[in-house]
Design a protein around this motif. Structure first.
Motif, PDB file in Angstrom:
ATOM      1  N   SER A 131      -8.309  17.026   1.126  1.00  0.00           N
ATOM      2  CA  SER A 131      -6.888  16.729   0.921  1.00  0.00           C
ATOM      3  C   SER A 131      -6.316  15.969   2.113  1.00  0.00           C
ATOM      4  CB  SER A 131      -6.088  18.009   0.660  1.00  0.00           C
ATOM      5  OG  SER A 131      -6.052  18.817   1.811  1.00  0.00           O
ATOM      6  N   ARG A 132      -6.746  16.330   3.333  1.00  0.00           N
ATOM      7  CA  ARG A 132      -6.296  15.591   4.514  1.00  0.00           C
ATOM      8  C   ARG A 132      -6.797  14.142   4.473  1.00  0.00           C
ATOM      9  NH1 ARG A 132      -8.087  19.383   9.289  1.00  0.00           N
ATOM     10  NH2 ARG A 132      -7.888  17.433  10.432  1.00  0.00           N
ATOM     11  N   ASP A 134      -7.505  12.414   1.719  1.00  0.00           N
ATOM     12  CA  ASP A 134      -6.748  11.721   0.682  1.00  0.00           C
ATOM     13  C   ASP A 134      -5.356  11.332   1.185  1.00  0.00           C
ATOM     14  OD1 ASP A 134      -8.885  11.958  -1.041  1.00  0.00           O
ATOM     15  OD2 ASP A 134      -8.073  13.723  -2.076  1.00  0.00           O
ATOM     16  N   LYS A 135      -4.717  12.243   1.915  1.00  0.00           N
ATOM     17  CA  LYS A 135      -3.391  11.952   2.454  1.00  0.00           C
ATOM     18  C   LYS A 135      -3.454  10.795   3.441  1.00  0.00           C
ATOM     19  CE  LYS A 135      -0.865  15.450   3.865  1.00  0.00           C
ATOM     20  NZ  LYS A 135      -0.280  16.498   4.748  1.00  0.00           N
ATOM     21  N   THR A 136      -4.472  10.780   4.283  1.00  0.00           N
ATOM     22  CA  THR A 136      -4.621   9.705   5.266  1.00  0.00           C
ATOM     23  C   THR A 136      -4.941   8.388   4.573  1.00  0.00           C
ATOM     24  OG1 THR A 136      -5.445  11.340   6.850  1.00  0.00           O
ATOM     25  CG2 THR A 136      -5.802   9.045   7.397  1.00  0.00           C
ATOM     26  N   ASN A 138      -3.993   7.545   1.544  1.00  0.00           N
ATOM     27  CA  ASN A 138      -2.750   7.100   0.918  1.00  0.00           C
ATOM     28  C   ASN A 138      -1.806   6.495   1.953  1.00  0.00           C
ATOM     29  OD1 ASN A 138      -3.584   7.896  -1.605  1.00  0.00           O
ATOM     30  ND2 ASN A 138      -2.612   9.898  -1.489  1.00  0.00           N
ATOM     31  N   GLU A 139      -1.765   7.090   3.133  1.00  0.00           N
ATOM     32  CA  GLU A 139      -0.927   6.553   4.208  1.00  0.00           C
ATOM     33  C   GLU A 139      -1.401   5.160   4.607  1.00  0.00           C
ATOM     34  OE1 GLU A 139       0.276   7.750   8.787  1.00  0.00           O
ATOM     35  OE2 GLU A 139      -0.582   9.277   7.466  1.00  0.00           O
ATOM     36  N   GLU A 142      -0.513   2.712   1.822  1.00  0.00           N
ATOM     37  CA  GLU A 142       0.927   2.450   1.875  1.00  0.00           C
ATOM     38  C   GLU A 142       1.240   1.443   2.996  1.00  0.00           C
ATOM     39  OE1 GLU A 142       4.890   2.878   0.690  1.00  0.00           O
ATOM     40  OE2 GLU A 142       3.125   3.740  -0.254  1.00  0.00           O
TER      41      GLU A 142
END
Length: 150
Positions: A131-132, A134-136, A138-139, A142
């Motif tokens: 999850s970390r 995936d979040k990174t 996505n960041e 973006e």
């Protein structure tokens, strides 16, 4: 005191310069989104590090599961009727010691229980790392698309 006056002048000059830099940044960010290649490289490095850690955790979990299965098969074999009268040895360093089947089964059962308790923790850690990651990712996406990430 003349040194205090110089410090006060230096402080006011630094505050004015800081306000000017902040104002330039605000106008620049209002006109176009910020994309910092250095930050993008840092995020990519973080993603690679997380992927490596995920792979290591998955290999560790697979190794634990393999050990658990091996011990279960050994217990099944040791408790079978075919080898009740056989002599059993357990490894100790570079040598082997004669042991009873019951003590070997107890040892393997304890190790299996520890592995069974540890596997859910490893799976949770893997999910957290994923999850970390995936979040990174996505960041980073973006940032690359020109979003609000700095």
């Amino acid at each position: 005191d003349s040194s205090n006056d110089e410090l006060i002048k230096l402080k006011t000059a630094a505050e004015k310069e800081l306000q000017a830099v902040k104002a330039r940044r605000e106008t620049a960010s209002a006109s176009k989104p910020e994309y910092n290649p250095q930050e993008a490289m840092e995020l990519k490095g973080k993603i690679n590090d997380l992927e490596d850690r995920i792979d290591n955790m998955k290999m560790l979990a697979h190794g634990k599961e393999r050990d658990r299965r091996r011990m279960a098969l050994t217990i099944q074999h040791v408790t079978s009727e075919d080898i009740k009268d056989s002599r059993l040895f357990r490894p100790v360093g570079r040598c082997f010691l004669l042991t009873s089947g019951d003590s070997l089964v107890e040892q393997f059962n304890a190790e299996c229980k520890a592995i069974v308790e540890e596997l859910p923790k490893l799976q949770a850690a893997i999910q957290d790392l994923e999850s970390r990651k995936d979040k990174t990712q996505n960041e980073l996406l973006e940032m690359m698309r020109g979003g609000s990430a700095k």
